[in-house]
Design a protein around this motif. Structure first.
Motif, PDB file in Angstrom:
ATOM      1  N   VAL A  89      -2.942 -38.456 -46.214  1.00  0.00           N
ATOM      2  CA  VAL A  89      -3.395 -37.293 -45.452  1.00  0.00           C
ATOM      3  C   VAL A  89      -2.555 -37.093 -44.192  1.00  0.00           C
ATOM      4  O   VAL A  89      -2.208 -35.968 -43.829  1.00  0.00           O
ATOM      5  N   CYS A  90      -2.222 -38.204 -43.507  1.00  0.00           N
ATOM      6  CA  CYS A  90      -1.530 -38.092 -42.217  1.00  0.00           C
ATOM      7  C   CYS A  90      -0.017 -37.940 -42.354  1.00  0.00           C
ATOM      8  O   CYS A  90       0.620 -37.348 -41.476  1.00  0.00           O
ATOM      9  N   ILE A  91       0.562 -38.467 -43.442  1.00  0.00           N
ATOM     10  CA  ILE A  91       2.018 -38.436 -43.585  1.00  0.00           C
ATOM     11  C   ILE A  91       2.444 -37.685 -44.852  1.00  0.00           C
ATOM     12  O   ILE A  91       3.288 -36.791 -44.801  1.00  0.00           O
ATOM     13  N   GLY A  92       1.844 -38.054 -45.999  1.00  0.00           N
ATOM     14  CA  GLY A  92       2.284 -37.474 -47.261  1.00  0.00           C
ATOM     15  C   GLY A  92       2.047 -35.986 -47.366  1.00  0.00           C
ATOM     16  O   GLY A  92       2.945 -35.216 -47.729  1.00  0.00           O
ATOM     17  N   LEU A  93       0.825 -35.548 -47.038  1.00  0.00           N
ATOM     18  CA  LEU A  93       0.499 -34.119 -47.134  1.00  0.00           C
ATOM     19  C   LEU A  93       1.316 -33.270 -46.170  1.00  0.00           C
ATOM     20  O   LEU A  93       1.884 -32.244 -46.581  1.00  0.00           O
ATOM     21  N   PRO A  94       1.422 -33.637 -44.882  1.00  0.00           N
ATOM     22  CA  PRO A  94       2.297 -32.846 -43.998  1.00  0.00           C
ATOM     23  C   PRO A  94       3.751 -32.816 -44.465  1.00  0.00           C
ATOM     24  O   PRO A  94       4.429 -31.800 -44.322  1.00  0.00           O
ATOM     25  N   SER A  95       4.216 -33.944 -45.033  1.00  0.00           N
ATOM     26  CA  SER A  95       5.589 -33.975 -45.538  1.00  0.00           C
ATOM     27  C   SER A  95       5.777 -32.979 -46.673  1.00  0.00           C
ATOM     28  O   SER A  95       6.768 -32.229 -46.713  1.00  0.00           O
ATOM     29  N   ALA A  96       4.815 -32.932 -47.609  1.00  0.00           N
ATOM     30  CA  ALA A  96       4.922 -31.982 -48.721  1.00  0.00           C
ATOM     31  C   ALA A  96       4.858 -30.542 -48.232  1.00  0.00           C
ATOM     32  O   ALA A  96       5.606 -29.679 -48.717  1.00  0.00           O
ATOM     33  N   LEU A  97       3.990 -30.261 -47.270  1.00  0.00           N
ATOM     34  CA  LEU A  97       3.887 -28.900 -46.731  1.00  0.00           C
ATOM     35  C   LEU A  97       5.166 -28.498 -46.011  1.00  0.00           C
ATOM     36  O   LEU A  97       5.611 -27.342 -46.115  1.00  0.00           O
ATOM     37  N   CYS A  98       5.767 -29.440 -45.287  1.00  0.00           N
ATOM     38  CA  CYS A  98       7.034 -29.137 -44.613  1.00  0.00           C
ATOM     39  C   CYS A  98       8.133 -28.825 -45.620  1.00  0.00           C
ATOM     40  O   CYS A  98       8.961 -27.932 -45.397  1.00  0.00           O
ATOM     41  N   VAL A  99       8.142 -29.550 -46.740  1.00  0.00           N
ATOM     42  CA  VAL A  99       9.149 -29.288 -47.769  1.00  0.00           C
ATOM     43  C   VAL A  99       8.938 -27.913 -48.389  1.00  0.00           C
ATOM     44  O   VAL A  99       9.895 -27.173 -48.649  1.00  0.00           O
ATOM     45  N   LEU A 100       7.680 -27.546 -48.633  1.00  0.00           N
ATOM     46  CA  LEU A 100       7.405 -26.225 -49.198  1.00  0.00           C
ATOM     47  C   LEU A 100       7.828 -25.124 -48.225  1.00  0.00           C
ATOM     48  O   LEU A 100       8.390 -24.097 -48.632  1.00  0.00           O
ATOM     49  N   PHE A 101       7.564 -25.332 -46.936  1.00  0.00           N
ATOM     50  CA  PHE A 101       8.002 -24.354 -45.935  1.00  0.00           C
ATOM     51  C   PHE A 101       9.528 -24.276 -45.911  1.00  0.00           C
ATOM     52  O   PHE A 101      10.104 -23.178 -45.847  1.00  0.00           O
ATOM     53  N   ALA A 102      10.184 -25.446 -45.976  1.00  0.00           N
ATOM     54  CA  ALA A 102      11.650 -25.452 -45.989  1.00  0.00           C
ATOM     55  C   ALA A 102      12.190 -24.761 -47.236  1.00  0.00           C
ATOM     56  O   ALA A 102      13.221 -24.081 -47.174  1.00  0.00           O
ATOM     57  N   SER A 103      11.510 -24.916 -48.374  1.00  0.00           N
ATOM     58  CA  SER A 103      11.980 -24.265 -49.594  1.00  0.00           C
ATOM     59  C   SER A 103      11.920 -22.746 -49.478  1.00  0.00           C
ATOM     60  O   SER A 103      12.788 -22.041 -50.008  1.00  0.00           O
ATOM     61  N   ILE A 104      10.898 -22.230 -48.783  1.00  0.00           N
ATOM     62  CA  ILE A 104      10.813 -20.781 -48.570  1.00  0.00           C
ATOM     63  C   ILE A 104      11.987 -20.294 -47.724  1.00  0.00           C
ATOM     64  O   ILE A 104      12.628 -19.280 -48.036  1.00  0.00           O
ATOM     65  N   GLU A 105      12.290 -21.031 -46.649  1.00  0.00           N
ATOM     66  CA  GLU A 105      13.386 -20.618 -45.777  1.00  0.00           C
ATOM     67  C   GLU A 105      14.741 -20.780 -46.464  1.00  0.00           C
ATOM     68  O   GLU A 105      15.621 -19.934 -46.310  1.00  0.00           O
ATOM     69  N   LEU A 106      14.896 -21.851 -47.226  1.00  0.00           N
ATOM     70  CA  LEU A 106      16.155 -22.047 -47.936  1.00  0.00           C
ATOM     71  C   LEU A 106      16.329 -21.033 -49.063  1.00  0.00           C
ATOM     72  O   LEU A 106      17.452 -20.603 -49.357  1.00  0.00           O
ATOM     73  N   SER A 107      15.227 -20.634 -49.690  1.00  0.00           N
ATOM     74  CA  SER A 107      15.308 -19.564 -50.695  1.00  0.00           C
ATOM     75  C   SER A 107      15.735 -18.255 -50.044  1.00  0.00           C
ATOM     76  O   SER A 107      16.504 -17.479 -50.631  1.00  0.00           O
ATOM     77  N   ALA A 108      15.240 -18.000 -48.826  1.00  0.00           N
ATOM     78  CA  ALA A 108      15.672 -16.811 -48.088  1.00  0.00           C
ATOM     79  C   ALA A 108      17.161 -16.883 -47.775  1.00  0.00           C
ATOM     80  O   ALA A 108      17.877 -15.869 -47.837  1.00  0.00           O
ATOM     81  N   LEU A 109      17.643 -18.079 -47.429  1.00  0.00           N
ATOM     82  CA  LEU A 109      19.079 -18.253 -47.202  1.00  0.00           C
ATOM     83  C   LEU A 109      19.868 -17.963 -48.470  1.00  0.00           C
ATOM     84  O   LEU A 109      20.922 -17.314 -48.421  1.00  0.00           O
ATOM     85  N   GLU A 110      19.370 -18.416 -49.622  1.00  0.00           N
ATOM     86  CA  GLU A 110      20.059 -18.162 -50.878  1.00  0.00           C
ATOM     87  C   GLU A 110      20.077 -16.671 -51.213  1.00  0.00           C
ATOM     88  O   GLU A 110      21.068 -16.160 -51.744  1.00  0.00           O
ATOM     89  N   ARG A 111      18.986 -15.985 -50.922  1.00  0.00           N
ATOM     90  CA  ARG A 111      18.981 -14.527 -51.138  1.00  0.00           C
ATOM     91  C   ARG A 111      20.037 -13.859 -50.270  1.00  0.00           C
ATOM     92  O   ARG A 111      20.743 -12.936 -50.712  1.00  0.00           O
ATOM     93  N   LEU A 112      20.151 -14.319 -49.019  1.00  0.00           N
ATOM     94  CA  LEU A 112      21.143 -13.744 -48.109  1.00  0.00           C
ATOM     95  C   LEU A 112      22.560 -14.003 -48.614  1.00  0.00           C
ATOM     96  O   LEU A 112      23.400 -13.083 -48.632  1.00  0.00           O
ATOM     97  N   LEU A 113      22.845 -15.232 -49.032  1.00  0.00           N
ATOM     98  CA  LEU A 113      24.185 -15.558 -49.525  1.00  0.00           C
ATOM     99  C   LEU A 113      24.523 -14.782 -50.792  1.00  0.00           C
ATOM    100  O   LEU A 113      25.648 -14.284 -50.946  1.00  0.00           O
ATOM    101  N   ALA A 114      23.549 -14.680 -51.705  1.00  0.00           N
ATOM    102  CA  ALA A 114      23.796 -13.936 -52.939  1.00  0.00           C
ATOM    103  C   ALA A 114      24.036 -12.461 -52.649  1.00  0.00           C
ATOM    104  O   ALA A 114      24.851 -11.807 -53.312  1.00  0.00           O
TER     105      ALA A 114
END
Length: 286
Positions: A89-114
């Motif tokens: 709860v204190c480490i694993g869940l926040p880590s997964a949520l941060c990765v999902l947030f990063a995936s949204i931003e990185l997907s936006a970067l990929e849209r921009l590059l494409a």
């Protein structure tokens, strides 16, 4: 009925059009934008893979540890479960949520590059109007997981494109630069040591195992391809062939970039926009 003269004129016009298309690939800006995108795909793919694997490894590792304890030592589960759940709860869940947030931003970067390099048109979903909706869509929106899958696949696609780029460019250069290295027997593709590949399938269960090794593939050390020529005239002819090979390689790279653009449009269409470019609550009418 068309006359023979008009038929010949049409054929000549088609040949001129084809020649402009084939030889003009080296002068088009889009060609070099495609090559730049393919070069960027490899380091970006490594970066995406590192971020995603690192972020998901913590919660997945804790989950597997909890399941393994419950399966092998159920008596110790009440003692071990509480600390593991707290860490989850204190480490694993926040880590997964941060990765999902990063995936949204990185997907936006990929849209921009494409869009910038490949001239792809990738529409995004409507931005969330509240922070609560943004948090809900972070986990339950299909676009989040489509973007995550795309980022994982970028590692494989980036590696393949880098290998193709490296082979195409080095082989073209070796041909074009033949007048600089003719009579040099070391120029070519060589294998210093034997390469052996043994595909093997092993299945083990309760003390017994099935081991299958059907074939062995091997490549002996030696020369795969030689670019040795013994005269300047032959070297110039090889260089001319190298120019044609280079044009073919550029067309192939354009085809690969086109496939990249279609693949990116397919997976990143209607995914969530970046929170930095479209923050929650922003009025889009302005």
């Amino acid at each position: 009925m068309s006359s023979p003269r008009s038929t010949v004129g049409t054929a000549l016009e088609r040949i001129r059009t084809w020649c402009r298309w084939f030889f003009g690939v080296a002068t088009r800006r889009q060609t070099y934008a495609n090559v730049a995108y393919l070069f960027l795909a490899f380091p970006l793919g490594i970066g995406y893979f590192t971020v995603l694997v690192t972020g998901f490894a913590i919660p997945l590792g804790l989950s597997f540890a909890l399941v393994d304890i419950a399966r092998t030592e159920p008596g110790a589960l009440p003692i071990v479960a509480i600390p593991l759940v707290l860490v989850m709860v204190c480490i694993g869940l926040p880590s997964a949520l941060c990765v999902l947030f990063a995936s949204i931003e990185l997907s936006a970067l990929e849209r921009l590059l494409a869009g910038r390099f490949l001239d792809a048109e990738i529409p995004t979903a409507e931005p969330a109007t509240t922070v609560r909706e943004r948090a809900r869509r972070l986990v339950f929106d299909r676009g989040t997981w489509k973007g995550t899958g795309y980022l994982f696949s970028k590692f494989v696609l980036g590696t393949v494109s880098f290998v193709f780029l490296t082979l195409g460019i080095t082989f073209t250069y070796a041909l074009v630069a033949a007048p600089l290295h003719y009579r040099n027997e070391t120029v070519g593709i060589h294998i210093g040591d034997p390469i052996e590949f043994v595909p093997e399938f092993t299945y083990q269960h309760d003390g017994w195992a099935i081991d299958i090794s059907p074939i062995t593939l091997s490549i002996a050390d030696g020369e795969l391809l030689s670019l040795y020529v013994d005269s300047l005239a032959a070297a110039l002819a090889v260089s001319a062939v190298g120019v044609l090979v280079g044009l073919v390689v550029l067309h192939l790279l354009n085809a690969v970039a086109w496939l990249f653009a279609r693949y990116t449009e397919l997976l990143l269409r209607n995914t969530q926009p970046s929170i930095f470019s479209e923050p929650p609550g922003r009025d889009r009418s302005r």
